[in-house]
Scaffold this motif. Structure first.
Motif, PDB file in Angstrom:
ATOM      1  N   LEU A  87      40.637  40.386 -14.279  1.00  0.00           N
ATOM      2  CA  LEU A  87      39.784  39.916 -15.378  1.00  0.00           C
ATOM      3  C   LEU A  87      40.392  40.239 -16.745  1.00  0.00           C
ATOM      4  O   LEU A  87      40.799  41.372 -16.986  1.00  0.00           O
ATOM      5  CB  LEU A  87      38.400  40.549 -15.267  1.00  0.00           C
ATOM      6  CG  LEU A  87      37.578  40.092 -14.072  1.00  0.00           C
ATOM      7  CD1 LEU A  87      36.334  40.944 -13.929  1.00  0.00           C
ATOM      8  CD2 LEU A  87      37.208  38.622 -14.188  1.00  0.00           C
ATOM      9  N   ASN A  90      41.957  36.951 -21.984  1.00  0.00           N
ATOM     10  CA  ASN A  90      43.064  36.008 -22.226  1.00  0.00           C
ATOM     11  C   ASN A  90      43.403  35.157 -21.011  1.00  0.00           C
ATOM     12  O   ASN A  90      44.355  34.393 -21.040  1.00  0.00           O
ATOM     13  CB  ASN A  90      44.336  36.778 -22.607  1.00  0.00           C
ATOM     14  CG  ASN A  90      44.129  37.617 -23.830  1.00  0.00           C
ATOM     15  OD1 ASN A  90      43.483  37.176 -24.773  1.00  0.00           O
ATOM     16  ND2 ASN A  90      44.638  38.839 -23.811  1.00  0.00           N
ATOM     17  N   SER A 113      38.172  44.708 -12.397  1.00  0.00           N
ATOM     18  CA  SER A 113      37.533  44.695 -13.713  1.00  0.00           C
ATOM     19  C   SER A 113      38.025  45.880 -14.535  1.00  0.00           C
ATOM     20  O   SER A 113      38.080  47.016 -14.051  1.00  0.00           O
ATOM     21  CB  SER A 113      36.013  44.678 -13.568  1.00  0.00           C
ATOM     22  OG  SER A 113      35.542  45.861 -13.035  1.00  0.00           O
ATOM     23  N   GLY A 114      38.346  45.581 -15.760  1.00  0.00           N
ATOM     24  CA  GLY A 114      38.902  46.605 -16.645  1.00  0.00           C
ATOM     25  C   GLY A 114      37.858  47.213 -17.549  1.00  0.00           C
ATOM     26  O   GLY A 114      36.684  46.826 -17.553  1.00  0.00           O
ATOM     27  N   GLU A 117      40.807  49.338 -23.427  1.00  0.00           N
ATOM     28  CA  GLU A 117      41.630  48.253 -23.982  1.00  0.00           C
ATOM     29  C   GLU A 117      42.213  47.371 -22.879  1.00  0.00           C
ATOM     30  O   GLU A 117      43.065  46.531 -23.122  1.00  0.00           O
ATOM     31  CB  GLU A 117      42.768  48.844 -24.829  1.00  0.00           C
ATOM     32  CG  GLU A 117      42.339  49.250 -26.216  1.00  0.00           C
ATOM     33  CD  GLU A 117      41.682  48.121 -27.003  1.00  0.00           C
ATOM     34  OE1 GLU A 117      42.306  47.075 -27.174  1.00  0.00           O
ATOM     35  OE2 GLU A 117      40.525  48.303 -27.434  1.00  0.00           O
ATOM     36  N   GLY A 118      41.766  47.575 -21.676  1.00  0.00           N
ATOM     37  CA  GLY A 118      42.260  46.777 -20.550  1.00  0.00           C
ATOM     38  C   GLY A 118      43.064  47.622 -19.573  1.00  0.00           C
ATOM     39  O   GLY A 118      43.165  48.845 -19.716  1.00  0.00           O
ATOM     40  N   ILE A 119      43.638  46.934 -18.575  1.00  0.00           N
ATOM     41  CA  ILE A 119      44.401  47.608 -17.518  1.00  0.00           C
ATOM     42  C   ILE A 119      45.891  47.404 -17.775  1.00  0.00           C
ATOM     43  O   ILE A 119      46.296  46.313 -18.220  1.00  0.00           O
ATOM     44  CB  ILE A 119      44.021  47.006 -16.140  1.00  0.00           C
ATOM     45  CG1 ILE A 119      42.516  47.166 -15.893  1.00  0.00           C
ATOM     46  CG2 ILE A 119      44.833  47.636 -15.018  1.00  0.00           C
ATOM     47  CD1 ILE A 119      41.992  46.393 -14.697  1.00  0.00           C
ATOM     48  N   SER A 133      39.418  34.520 -17.250  1.00  0.00           N
ATOM     49  CA  SER A 133      38.456  34.840 -18.313  1.00  0.00           C
ATOM     50  C   SER A 133      37.152  34.105 -18.021  1.00  0.00           C
ATOM     51  O   SER A 133      37.168  32.977 -17.537  1.00  0.00           O
ATOM     52  CB  SER A 133      39.007  34.356 -19.662  1.00  0.00           C
ATOM     53  OG  SER A 133      37.983  34.345 -20.626  1.00  0.00           O
ATOM     54  N   GLY A 135      35.076  33.486 -20.488  1.00  0.00           N
ATOM     55  CA  GLY A 135      34.719  32.773 -21.710  1.00  0.00           C
ATOM     56  C   GLY A 135      35.428  33.341 -22.922  1.00  0.00           C
ATOM     57  O   GLY A 135      35.991  34.432 -22.863  1.00  0.00           O
ATOM     58  N   TYR A 137      35.233  35.204 -25.479  1.00  0.00           N
ATOM     59  CA  TYR A 137      34.638  36.341 -26.185  1.00  0.00           C
ATOM     60  C   TYR A 137      35.099  37.602 -25.457  1.00  0.00           C
ATOM     61  O   TYR A 137      35.510  37.546 -24.306  1.00  0.00           O
ATOM     62  CB  TYR A 137      33.105  36.267 -26.207  1.00  0.00           C
ATOM     63  CG  TYR A 137      32.533  35.737 -24.921  1.00  0.00           C
ATOM     64  CD1 TYR A 137      32.142  34.405 -24.810  1.00  0.00           C
ATOM     65  CD2 TYR A 137      32.436  36.550 -23.787  1.00  0.00           C
ATOM     66  CE1 TYR A 137      31.647  33.905 -23.614  1.00  0.00           C
ATOM     67  CE2 TYR A 137      31.942  36.056 -22.600  1.00  0.00           C
ATOM     68  CZ  TYR A 137      31.550  34.735 -22.513  1.00  0.00           C
ATOM     69  OH  TYR A 137      31.076  34.238 -21.327  1.00  0.00           O
ATOM     70  N   LEU A 139      34.180  41.256 -23.987  1.00  0.00           N
ATOM     71  CA  LEU A 139      33.124  42.172 -23.562  1.00  0.00           C
ATOM     72  C   LEU A 139      33.703  43.587 -23.459  1.00  0.00           C
ATOM     73  O   LEU A 139      34.915  43.759 -23.478  1.00  0.00           O
ATOM     74  CB  LEU A 139      32.575  41.725 -22.204  1.00  0.00           C
ATOM     75  CG  LEU A 139      31.965  40.332 -22.197  1.00  0.00           C
ATOM     76  CD1 LEU A 139      31.773  39.838 -20.773  1.00  0.00           C
ATOM     77  CD2 LEU A 139      30.648  40.299 -22.942  1.00  0.00           C
ATOM     78  N   GLY A 141      33.616  45.474 -20.883  1.00  0.00           N
ATOM     79  CA  GLY A 141      34.167  45.760 -19.559  1.00  0.00           C
ATOM     80  C   GLY A 141      34.094  44.554 -18.645  1.00  0.00           C
ATOM     81  O   GLY A 141      33.456  43.546 -18.965  1.00  0.00           O
ATOM     82  N   GLY A 142      34.721  44.690 -17.482  1.00  0.00           N
ATOM     83  CA  GLY A 142      34.789  43.560 -16.547  1.00  0.00           C
ATOM     84  C   GLY A 142      33.617  43.474 -15.575  1.00  0.00           C
ATOM     85  O   GLY A 142      33.627  42.611 -14.690  1.00  0.00           O
ATOM     86  N   PRO A 145      31.634  40.078 -16.171  1.00  0.00           N
ATOM     87  CA  PRO A 145      32.461  38.979 -15.648  1.00  0.00           C
ATOM     88  C   PRO A 145      32.541  38.974 -14.118  1.00  0.00           C
ATOM     89  O   PRO A 145      32.431  37.927 -13.490  1.00  0.00           O
ATOM     90  CB  PRO A 145      33.830  39.229 -16.277  1.00  0.00           C
ATOM     91  CG  PRO A 145      33.526  39.951 -17.556  1.00  0.00           C
ATOM     92  CD  PRO A 145      32.322  40.797 -17.278  1.00  0.00           C
TER      93      PRO A 145
END
Ligand code: SAM
Length: 212
Positions: A87, A90, A113-114, A117-119, A133, A135, A137, A139, A141-142, A145
């Protein structure tokens, strides 16, 4: 049965949603299954920390690769055919067609799910995961999603929506719908349901829905 393997730091976030209505029934009826894997359970860190400072500087923390990879290994096990979703805001835009394909092709879907700042991006490369993604925008966290994907895919699985055929679902999914009362009175103003829907004339109703 389709199994969703969800890699998340916050498995409890799913409890309320998956414990209600159609998804809860799908689990009970063994149409779907959800397994959780928490990267914290796979870290070597004695304090169970999995967030690290980003290389190159910048704000926030990054979810380390190793514990996520170990969680993914556990989810993959000896399975030959799995879909791995990474997830990311981008990623490729998720839609109903994609959900349908997932439901048709895969019995095991891993959703990573991250948080923060992500995985670490190497996870995506190593696992040959598809970046998705939900959408345009960002969020925090994942988890949401992952629940959206789980829901959209589940309702494409035969038997999850009860008697509704998926063709019927496609026809009416985006239409305006109405129910009792025939005339709704709200703050002194009257709002009528479309007469044609009360006519009992199936052809006319179909035509009206087509036009809409
Ligand atoms: N700059 C980061 C990036 O571009 O990945 C933002 C990370 S976001 C704050 C934290 C996590 O939330 C992401 O790793 C992803 O798992 C999830 N996420 C946030 N927005 C999302 C979206 N629109 N679609 C899918 N996942 C999303």
């Amino acid at each position: 049965m389709t199994t969703f393997h969800i890699i998340t730091l916050f498995p409890n976030a799913f409890k309320s949603y998956t414990g209600e209505s159609i998804i809860a029934r799908a689990i009970k009826n063994k149409k779907i299954k959800i397994n959780f894997y928490n990267p914290r359970d796979f870290t070597k860190d004695k304090h169970k920390r999995v967030d690290r400072k980003p290389y190159g500087g910048g704000p926030g923390m990054v979810l380390e690769a190793e514990s996520v990879l170990k969680a993914a290994e556990k989810a993959i096990g000896r399975k030959k055919k799995v879909k791995i979703i990474f997830l990311s805001p981008n990623g490729k835009q998720f839609d109903n067609l994609y959900a349908k394909k997932l439901a048709e092709i895969y019995k095991d879907i891993i959703i990573i799910s991250g948080r923060y700042e992500g995985i670490d991006a190497r996870v995506k490369k190593i696992l040959r995961a598809e970046s998705i993604s939900i959408g345009p925008y960002v969020l925090t966290g994942g988890e949401l999603p992952a629940m959206i994907i789980l829901d959209a895919v589940s309702r494409q699985i035969k038997g999850v929506l009860g008697n509704q055929s998926s063709i019927e679902e496609e026809r009416i999914a985006s239409r305006d719908v109405y129910t009792r009362p025939e005339v709704l009175i709200y703050k002194g103003k009257k709002y009528s349901a479309p007469k044609v829907l009360l006519s009992g004339h199936h052809k006319k109703i179909e035509d009206w829905r087509e036009k809409k």
